[in-house]
Design a protein around this motif. Structure first.
Motif, short mmCIF file in Angstrom:
data_model
loop_
_atom_site.label_atom_id
_atom_site.label_comp_id
_atom_site.label_asym_id
_atom_site.label_seq_id
_atom_site.Cartn_x
_atom_site.Cartn_y
_atom_site.Cartn_z
N PHE A 112 23.87 47.68 -0.51
CA PHE A 112 24.65 47.24 -1.66
C PHE A 112 25.90 46.48 -1.22
O PHE A 112 26.35 45.56 -1.91
CB PHE A 112 25.01 48.42 -2.59
CG PHE A 112 25.99 49.40 -2.01
CD1 PHE A 112 27.34 49.27 -2.25
CD2 PHE A 112 25.55 50.46 -1.23
CE1 PHE A 112 28.25 50.18 -1.73
CE2 PHE A 112 26.45 51.37 -0.71
CZ PHE A 112 27.80 51.23 -0.95
N LEU A 113 26.47 46.80 -0.06
CA LEU A 113 27.62 46.05 0.45
C LEU A 113 27.19 44.66 0.95
O LEU A 113 27.90 43.67 0.75
CB LEU A 113 28.31 46.82 1.58
CG LEU A 113 28.98 48.13 1.20
CD1 LEU A 113 29.59 48.79 2.42
CD2 LEU A 113 30.03 47.91 0.14
N ILE A 114 26.02 44.60 1.57
CA ILE A 114 25.50 43.32 2.03
C ILE A 114 25.18 42.42 0.84
O ILE A 114 25.51 41.23 0.82
CB ILE A 114 24.26 43.52 2.93
CG1 ILE A 114 24.65 44.27 4.22
CG2 ILE A 114 23.58 42.21 3.24
CD1 ILE A 114 25.60 43.50 5.11
N THR A 115 24.55 42.98 -0.19
CA THR A 115 24.22 42.21 -1.39
C THR A 115 25.49 41.71 -2.08
O THR A 115 25.58 40.54 -2.46
CB THR A 115 23.40 43.07 -2.37
OG1 THR A 115 22.24 43.53 -1.69
CG2 THR A 115 23.00 42.27 -3.59
N PHE A 116 26.48 42.59 -2.22
CA PHE A 116 27.76 42.19 -2.80
C PHE A 116 28.39 41.06 -2.01
O PHE A 116 28.85 40.06 -2.57
CB PHE A 116 28.71 43.40 -2.84
CG PHE A 116 30.11 43.07 -3.26
CD1 PHE A 116 30.42 42.90 -4.59
CD2 PHE A 116 31.11 42.91 -2.31
CE1 PHE A 116 31.72 42.60 -4.98
CE2 PHE A 116 32.40 42.60 -2.68
CZ PHE A 116 32.71 42.44 -4.02
N VAL A 130 35.65 39.44 2.68
CA VAL A 130 36.14 39.14 4.04
C VAL A 130 36.00 40.37 4.92
O VAL A 130 35.50 40.30 6.05
CB VAL A 130 37.61 38.66 3.99
CG1 VAL A 130 38.21 38.63 5.38
CG2 VAL A 130 37.69 37.29 3.35
N ILE A 131 36.43 41.52 4.42
CA ILE A 131 36.36 42.76 5.20
C ILE A 131 34.92 43.11 5.53
O ILE A 131 34.59 43.39 6.69
CB ILE A 131 37.06 43.90 4.44
CG1 ILE A 131 38.57 43.65 4.39
CG2 ILE A 131 36.76 45.25 5.09
CD1 ILE A 131 39.31 44.54 3.43
N PHE A 132 34.04 43.08 4.53
CA PHE A 132 32.64 43.45 4.77
C PHE A 132 31.93 42.49 5.70
O PHE A 132 31.17 42.90 6.57
CB PHE A 132 31.87 43.55 3.44
CG PHE A 132 32.35 44.64 2.52
CD1 PHE A 132 32.95 45.78 3.02
CD2 PHE A 132 32.21 44.52 1.16
CE1 PHE A 132 33.41 46.78 2.17
CE2 PHE A 132 32.63 45.51 0.30
CZ PHE A 132 33.24 46.64 0.81
N SER A 133 32.18 41.19 5.54
CA SER A 133 31.51 40.23 6.42
C SER A 133 32.02 40.33 7.85
O SER A 133 31.24 40.19 8.80
CB SER A 133 31.66 38.81 5.89
OG SER A 133 33.00 38.40 5.90
#
Length: 107
Positions: free
Chosen positions: A37-41, A89-92
């Protein structure tokens, strides 16, 4: 502002944008290392965050313009892109870090 400080600012911005574009390349090209779900977001918001940042940099306005005269809807309209972009930005970047960590461990 001196020529040296302008070139330093240009080099910093170039490094930041290069890192961000590279993390987007990893985000779209490889398997995600974060929960799905974080990757999709991040995949949905990533292009929007680049567009939003370019508009803000071109207009040279504050990233977070909050005024006491704003209505609640105006406040949320200004806050949501900032929050979504920061999370993206943080997740990527975390995904890129895990990608490099996996490459180092596997070799």
């Amino acid at each position: 502002m001196s020529s040296k400080s302008k070139s330093l600012i240009l080099v910093r911005r170039l490094l930041v944008w290069t890192l961000y574009f590279f993390s987007g390349f990893i985000l779209y090209s490889y398997k995600g290392f974060l929960p799905s779900f974080l990757i999709t977001f991040s995949r949905i918001i990533y292009p929007l965050s680049i567009f939003w940042l370019q508009i803000r940099l071109k207009k040279r306005t504050n990233f977070l313009h909050i005024d006491s005269k704003m209505t609640t809807s105006q406040l949320w309209f200004n806050l949501l892109p900032v929050i979504a972009s920061l999370l993206t930005v943080i997740f990527s970047l975390i995904n890129t870090f895990f990608y490099f960590l996996a490459k180092i461990i596997s070799s």
